[in-house]
Design a protein around this motif. Structure first.
Motif, mmCIF file in Angstrom:
data_model
loop_
_atom_site.group_PDB
_atom_site.id
_atom_site.type_symbol
_atom_site.label_atom_id
_atom_site.label_comp_id
_atom_site.label_asym_id
_atom_site.label_seq_id
_atom_site.Cartn_x
_atom_site.Cartn_y
_atom_site.Cartn_z
ATOM 1 N N LEU A 1 32.991 109.184 30.762
ATOM 2 C CA LEU A 1 32.552 108.905 29.388
ATOM 3 C C LEU A 1 33.621 108.130 28.623
ATOM 4 C CD1 LEU A 1 30.900 112.344 28.600
ATOM 5 C CD2 LEU A 1 29.728 110.143 28.396
ATOM 6 N N ASN A 2 34.873 108.526 28.776
ATOM 7 C CA ASN A 2 35.954 107.814 28.105
ATOM 8 C C ASN A 2 36.060 106.371 28.596
ATOM 9 O OD1 ASN A 2 37.157 109.740 26.250
ATOM 10 N ND2 ASN A 2 37.806 110.895 28.032
ATOM 11 N N ILE A 3 35.952 106.172 29.909
ATOM 12 C CA ILE A 3 35.977 104.817 30.465
ATOM 13 C C ILE A 3 34.882 103.968 29.838
ATOM 14 C CG2 ILE A 3 35.582 103.458 32.557
ATOM 15 C CD1 ILE A 3 36.766 105.857 34.141
ATOM 16 N N GLN A 4 33.751 104.588 29.599
ATOM 17 C CA GLN A 4 32.586 103.881 29.056
ATOM 18 C C GLN A 4 32.615 103.744 27.535
ATOM 19 O OE1 GLN A 4 31.487 102.373 31.785
ATOM 20 N NE2 GLN A 4 29.336 102.946 31.530
ATOM 21 N N GLY A 5 33.720 104.196 26.920
ATOM 22 C CA GLY A 5 33.879 103.993 25.485
ATOM 23 C C GLY A 5 33.425 105.136 24.616
ATOM 24 N N HIS A 6 33.187 106.320 25.202
ATOM 25 C CA HIS A 6 32.740 107.483 24.444
ATOM 26 C C HIS A 6 33.822 108.559 24.496
ATOM 27 C CE1 HIS A 6 28.806 105.583 24.511
ATOM 28 N NE2 HIS A 6 28.877 105.530 25.837
ATOM 29 N N LEU A 7 34.394 108.905 23.368
ATOM 30 C CA LEU A 7 35.437 109.927 23.326
ATOM 31 C C LEU A 7 34.896 111.228 23.891
ATOM 32 C CD1 LEU A 7 38.307 110.631 22.348
ATOM 33 C CD2 LEU A 7 37.293 111.295 20.156
ATOM 34 N N ALA A 8 35.615 111.811 24.866
ATOM 35 C CA ALA A 8 35.090 112.994 25.559
ATOM 36 C C ALA A 8 36.222 113.876 26.049
ATOM 37 C CB ALA A 8 34.213 112.571 26.741
ATOM 38 N N ARG A 9 35.893 115.163 26.210
ATOM 39 C CA ARG A 9 36.839 116.126 26.773
ATOM 40 C C ARG A 9 36.077 117.220 27.484
ATOM 41 N NH1 ARG A 9 42.248 118.557 23.900
ATOM 42 N NH2 ARG A 9 43.074 119.517 25.787
#
Length: 317
Positions: free
Chosen positions: A50-58
């Protein structure tokens, strides 16, 4: 061939049947991907993607999100929860989804159990049919939830990736007997989105074969854990396309200390290519890593349908 192995080998048709049914990510919110056990390891790979795709995630363990959400996301940040549970009944995951829902946080559920408790706590739902013989140890269901997450992140995952995973399994299994012979210590190294799958592989090795196993980011392995390496160690390096040369140097280090190495996507005593569509490497590698655990269990005379101290669903009163 026992039911565990059949579930590993026969999961690929289930991948091709998966349909998100237009369930889409809600933009403008931090994605908190929760789960327990296998699911939280899979969540780690999903969050990285998700982070790679531009969506902040954890990725956050279920109970951690329930009791101390502010340790993982500031209260001022709008979030969406993605809850992973094969059974839809894992106590910590259901409780985390319920509390999130009550607090007005949107919840998306990824599950293999339609009509389960988790489904009733979700605003949106993605379901998959897992292998009918899957037992306590999660195999096909883990792959399916990872596939859900990759597609939810906007990654294209189609028959090309399924075929690549099936080919890697067929090619790699021929080398497993020689790789595991005489080995009692198992190390899984992977960076970025591959780290969660490395953790899941280590968990599978523990659950299935009662073996000493661990997972680390590749370059972190030199900072202490490498002290355990000897001629009883098997290291599986999940090479990241961005850092192949650095990870190959780690492989050379552990080989010089007696380890045998399976290199997925790069050098090793056995080196296998990892194909598939972009960003699908974690999914492509996962079935072979599951079969590795099954092979070590078989070598030790253990039944993976009855792993010690485990139940299929962890529920707490």
């Amino acid at each position: 061939m026992n039911a565990t192995e059949r579930g590993i080998r026969e999961q690929f048709s289930l991948w091709n049947e998966l349909d998100l049914k237009d369930v889409r990510l809600e933009p403008g919110r931090m994605q908190i991907v929760i789960g327990c056990g296998t699911s939280v390891h899979i969540a780690d790979s999903i969050a990285a993607t998700l982070n790679i795709q531009g969506h902040l995630a954890r990725a956050v363990p279920g109970n951690e999100w329930t009791v101390r959400a502010d340790n993982y996301a500031p209260p001022s940040v709008p979030v969406e929860v993605i809850a992973l549970s094969r059974s839809g009944e894992s106590t910590e995951t259901v409780a985390a989804a319920r509390k999130s829902h009550l607090n007005g946080i949107p919840v998306v559920a990824f599950t293999c159990a339609p009509g389960s408790s988790l489904c009733h706590e979700a605003d949106r739902l993605v379901e998959a049919k897992t292998h009918p013989e899957e037992g306590i140890v999660m195999t096909a269901s883990a792959s399916l939830m990872l596939l859900m997450g990759l597609r939810y992140a906007g990654v294209s995952v189609g028959p090309q990736t399924t075929a690549a995973a099936e080919k890697l399994l067929a090619t790699g299994e021929k080398f497993l007997p020689e790789l595991i012979a005489g080995r009692t210590h198992f190390v899984f190294l992977g960076g970025g989105s591959l780290y969660g799958v490395a953790r899941e592989a280590a968990l599978k090795m523990q659950e299935m074969s009662l073996s000493q196993s661990e997972a680390h980011h590749p370059l972190e392995y030199r900072h202490g854990p490498i002290s355990l390496i000897d001629d009883r160690s098997l290291v599986v390096m999940l090479y990241h396309p961005d850092t192949t040369s650095e990870e190959a140097a780690v492989v050379a280090d552990v080989q010089s200390k007696g380890a045998r190495v399976l290199g997925l996507g790069g050098p090793g005593d056995v080196s296998l290519d990892v194909k598939g569509e972009p960003l699908t490497e974690p999914l492509v590698c996962l079935p072979l890593l599951q079969l590795l655990g099954e092979n070590v269990a078989r070598m030790k005379g253990l039944d993976t349908l009855a792993p010690r101290h485990l139940t299929k669903v962890v529920t707490v009163a």
